[in-house]
Design an enzyme around this catalytic site. Structure first.
Site, PDB file in Angstrom:
ATOM      1  N   GLY A  34      17.551 -61.056  30.775  1.00 47.67           N
ATOM      2  CA  GLY A  34      17.449 -61.677  31.920  1.00 47.67           C
ATOM      3  C   GLY A  34      17.420 -60.270  32.653  1.00 47.67           C
ATOM      4  O   GLY A  34      18.229 -59.432  32.238  1.00 47.67           O
ATOM      5  N   THR A  36      18.358 -58.487  35.417  1.00 44.69           N
ATOM      6  CA  THR A  36      19.545 -57.658  35.864  1.00 44.69           C
ATOM      7  C   THR A  36      20.614 -57.392  34.766  1.00 44.69           C
ATOM      8  O   THR A  36      21.094 -56.443  34.667  1.00 44.69           O
ATOM      9  CB  THR A  36      20.492 -58.403  36.809  1.00 44.69           C
ATOM     10  OG1 THR A  36      20.708 -59.699  36.652  1.00 44.69           O
ATOM     11  CG2 THR A  36      19.561 -58.225  38.295  1.00 44.69           C
ATOM     12  N   TYR A 106      10.497 -71.773  31.255  1.00 44.36           N
ATOM     13  CA  TYR A 106      11.783 -71.617  31.605  1.00 44.36           C
ATOM     14  C   TYR A 106      12.598 -72.883  31.719  1.00 44.36           C
ATOM     15  O   TYR A 106      11.971 -73.938  32.259  1.00 44.36           O
ATOM     16  CB  TYR A 106      11.814 -71.122  32.914  1.00 44.36           C
ATOM     17  CG  TYR A 106      11.446 -69.458  32.755  1.00 44.36           C
ATOM     18  CD1 TYR A 106      12.340 -68.630  32.583  1.00 44.36           C
ATOM     19  CD2 TYR A 106      10.038 -69.138  33.064  1.00 44.36           C
ATOM     20  CE1 TYR A 106      12.007 -67.114  32.644  1.00 44.36           C
ATOM     21  CE2 TYR A 106       9.716 -67.800  33.076  1.00 44.36           C
ATOM     22  CZ  TYR A 106      10.626 -66.895  32.811  1.00 44.36           C
ATOM     23  OH  TYR A 106      10.369 -65.397  32.936  1.00 44.36           O
ATOM     24  N   ASN A 170      11.458 -57.421  42.373  1.00 43.38           N
ATOM     25  CA  ASN A 170      11.123 -58.357  41.253  1.00 43.38           C
ATOM     26  C   ASN A 170      10.290 -59.673  41.779  1.00 43.38           C
ATOM     27  O   ASN A 170      11.003 -60.713  41.395  1.00 43.38           O
ATOM     28  CB  ASN A 170      12.217 -58.605  40.283  1.00 43.38           C
ATOM     29  CG  ASN A 170      11.963 -58.285  38.977  1.00 43.38           C
ATOM     30  OD1 ASN A 170      10.693 -58.361  38.414  1.00 43.38           O
ATOM     31  ND2 ASN A 170      13.007 -58.032  37.928  1.00 43.38           N
ATOM     32  N   ARG A 172       8.838 -62.886  42.271  1.00 42.60           N
ATOM     33  CA  ARG A 172       8.202 -64.022  41.455  1.00 42.60           C
ATOM     34  C   ARG A 172       8.309 -65.413  42.112  1.00 42.60           C
ATOM     35  O   ARG A 172       9.176 -66.206  42.274  1.00 42.60           O
ATOM     36  CB  ARG A 172       9.401 -64.403  40.365  1.00 42.60           C
ATOM     37  CG  ARG A 172       9.729 -63.289  39.465  1.00 42.60           C
ATOM     38  CD  ARG A 172       8.610 -63.175  38.507  1.00 42.60           C
ATOM     39  NE  ARG A 172       9.004 -62.179  37.284  1.00 42.60           N
ATOM     40  CZ  ARG A 172       8.962 -60.978  37.587  1.00 42.60           C
ATOM     41  NH1 ARG A 172       8.439 -60.526  38.419  1.00 42.60           N
ATOM     42  NH2 ARG A 172       9.287 -59.864  36.516  1.00 42.60           N
ATOM     43  N   ASP A 263      12.811 -52.930  34.005  1.00 47.56           N
ATOM     44  CA  ASP A 263      14.274 -53.087  33.857  1.00 47.56           C
ATOM     45  C   ASP A 263      15.091 -51.769  33.371  1.00 47.56           C
ATOM     46  O   ASP A 263      16.051 -51.405  33.688  1.00 47.56           O
ATOM     47  CB  ASP A 263      14.850 -54.446  33.091  1.00 47.56           C
ATOM     48  CG  ASP A 263      14.039 -55.654  33.892  1.00 47.56           C
ATOM     49  OD1 ASP A 263      13.617 -55.787  35.046  1.00 47.56           O
ATOM     50  OD2 ASP A 263      13.841 -56.593  32.875  1.00 47.56           O
TER      51      ASP A 263
END
Ligand code: ADP
Length: 310
Positions: A34, A36, A106, A170, A172, A263
């Site tokens: 993920g 973070t 997802y 980020n 989305r 990331d």
């Protein structure tokens, strides 16, 4: 020449999910990732032992949550502040491969992480006990609106107290109820930050920026000390009060998998910057780490392959 800074506590806030991907033999492989969390992984790999790296999220009380926590601990990432909620489970995503093209499915609508800012006291205590904060637009997108405001208020407190607060927008759109909501909350995220780390492609597509200078200008007006705009193989541009400087990417002959390029860049950049205070050297170091990451499969490349301090 800046002074070297002694260690501290780096806290990354967001959602780590169970990842399912296809192994060569057709079976499904399970992992954890993920945005973070990936950044925490690379910060951990690049920071010396006098720094702790902790992850802040909420998980469930199921076996998969247990495994995820064990995985984080195994990677040297602190989990003491992760709250476990009865009856909840972690989010899940699957990487589908068809003719060499990757697509993602997802299952995260009811993941435990959506409640990570529901307990404002726990959030405050954790942020107060940290020296550096990291979060992303995805962290904000998954939260109920009111909880996102709670998180932003705590981050603004940290910023006001002089702590570095780093933010990757980020973008989305699919995670947001509307583009308007995304624009408003991302802007508020930038206001709570000292370092903003956007990707130019995303910003051009969703904020209509026509140049990297435009992205830097837009985010700088909200009070960030620094904006670091990533632009794939073109490199990254560091914008500060003093100037805007392009730091080139490292040339890679064969890109294997770009998952986590941004990331890993963020984690490595922050790790270097926190120690040495030189943003251009930090961006050059981050470009080296990101180049290694895109030559391997998967989001999380082993620290041994990165050849860092640890
Ligand atoms: P994101 O993954 O957030 O979209 P980018 O694609 O901009 O981020 O990549 C982040 C960093 O990774 C870049 O600044 C660069 O250092 C490195 N990188 C990405 N793609 C390449 C590439 N094809 N060759 C070399 N470096 C790359």
């Amino acid at each position: 020449m800046q002074e070297e800074v002694l260690g501290g506590r780096f806290l990354s806030i967001g959602e780590c999910m169970v990842e399912l991907s296809q192994a060569d033999d057709g079976h499904l492989r399970k992992g954890f990732a993920g945005d973070t969390f990936n950044t925490a992984w690379y910060a951990r790999a690049c920071l010396p032992a006098d720094w702790s790296v902790d992850y802040f999220t909420t998980l469930g009380d199921d076996a998969m949550s247990d495994e995820m926590v064990a995985f984080m601990r195994g990677a040297g990432i602190g989990t003491a502040d992760i709250r476990r909620l009865r009856g909840k489970t972690p989010g899940l995503y699957m990487i589908n491969l068809k003719n060499g093209e990757r697509s993602f499915s997802y299952w995260r609508d009811s993941s435990a992480a959506r409640l990570l800012a529901a307990d404002g006291d726990a959030l405050r205590a954790s942020i107060e006990a940290s020296d550096v904060l990291y979060f992303s637009g995805i962290t904000l997108a998954i939260l109920p609106r009111e909880d996102a405001y709670t998180l932003l208020a705590e981050l603004r407190r940290a910023k006001a107290a002089g702590k570095p607060v780093a933010f990757d927008p980020n973008l989305r759109p699919r995670l947001w109820s509307s583009l308007d909501a995304m624009h408003t909350m991302i802007t508020d995220g930038a206001r709570a930050s000292t370092v903003v780390m956007p990707s130019f492609d995303d910003e051009a597509a969703h904020f209509g920026d026509d140049s990297i200078a435009g992205t830097i200008r837009r985010y700088r007006q909200y009070g960030a000390d620094m904006v670091v705009v990533k632009n794939g193989p073109e490199g990254a541009t560091v914008g500060t009060d003093a100037n805007e400087t392009l730091v080139p990417a490292v040339k890679v002959d064969k890109v294997v998998d770009t998952t986590s390029a941004g990331d890993s860049f963020n984690g490595a950049f922050l790790a270097h910057y926190l120690q040495h205070g030189d943003p251009l050297a930090a961006a050059a170091f981050a470009a080296e780490i990101a180049a290694k990451v895109i030559q391997e499969y998967g989001a999380l490349v082993s620290p041994k392959k990165l050849n860092t301090a640890r």
